[in-house]
Design a protein around this motif. Structure first.
Motif, PDB file in Angstrom:
ATOM      1  N   UNK A  20       0.835  -1.198   0.000  1.00  0.00           N
ATOM      2  CA  UNK A  20       0.000   0.000   0.000  1.00  0.00           C
ATOM      3  C   UNK A  20       0.867   1.244   0.000  1.00  0.00           C
ATOM      4  N   UNK A  21       0.312   2.325   0.534  1.00  0.00           N
ATOM      5  CA  UNK A  21       1.012   3.610   0.544  1.00  0.00           C
ATOM      6  C   UNK A  21       1.546   3.919   1.937  1.00  0.00           C
ATOM      7  N   UNK A  22       2.761   4.438   1.974  1.00  0.00           N
ATOM      8  CA  UNK A  22       3.381   4.937   3.194  1.00  0.00           C
ATOM      9  C   UNK A  22       3.706   6.401   2.948  1.00  0.00           C
ATOM     10  N   UNK A  23       3.345   7.269   3.891  1.00  0.00           N
ATOM     11  CA  UNK A  23       3.540   8.707   3.716  1.00  0.00           C
ATOM     12  C   UNK A  23       4.641   9.201   4.654  1.00  0.00           C
ATOM     13  N   UNK A  24       5.467  10.095   4.111  1.00  0.00           N
ATOM     14  CA  UNK A  24       6.528  10.741   4.879  1.00  0.00           C
ATOM     15  C   UNK A  24       6.451  12.225   4.583  1.00  0.00           C
TER      16      UNK A  24
END
Length: 85
Positions: A20-24
């Protein structure tokens, strides 16, 4: 991460992303941020820059795993950052 009149080095080369998506979220104001990543990670950058910049300086490695995505957002104001491997 916020770098104001200073710098940050983040080394993620020995980590894994979940599916999935990981946000930084990063912000560099008169400072710099260097992030070390594996070369096969799929990365999107959505950054606002004012007299600064952000570059992906990794040597690409195929195939990229598009089921896992790192999304980097934030701003670089009189500062900048880069991705390295």
């Amino acid at each position: 991460m916020n770098a104001v009149f200073g710098g940050i080095i983040l080394d993620l080369r020995r980590t894994n992303l979940p599916v999935g998506e990981t946000h930084l979220d990063i912000n560099a104001v008169f400072g710099g941020i260097t992030i070390y990543l594996p070369s096969d990670w799929y990365v999107e950058t959505h950054l606002d820059t004012v007299f600064g910049g952000f570059q992906d300086n990794r040597i690409p490695k195929e195939p990229l795993d598009t089921t896992k995505k790192l999304i980097i957002t934030g701003s670089c104001v009189f500062g900048g950052g880069e991705l390295r491997n």
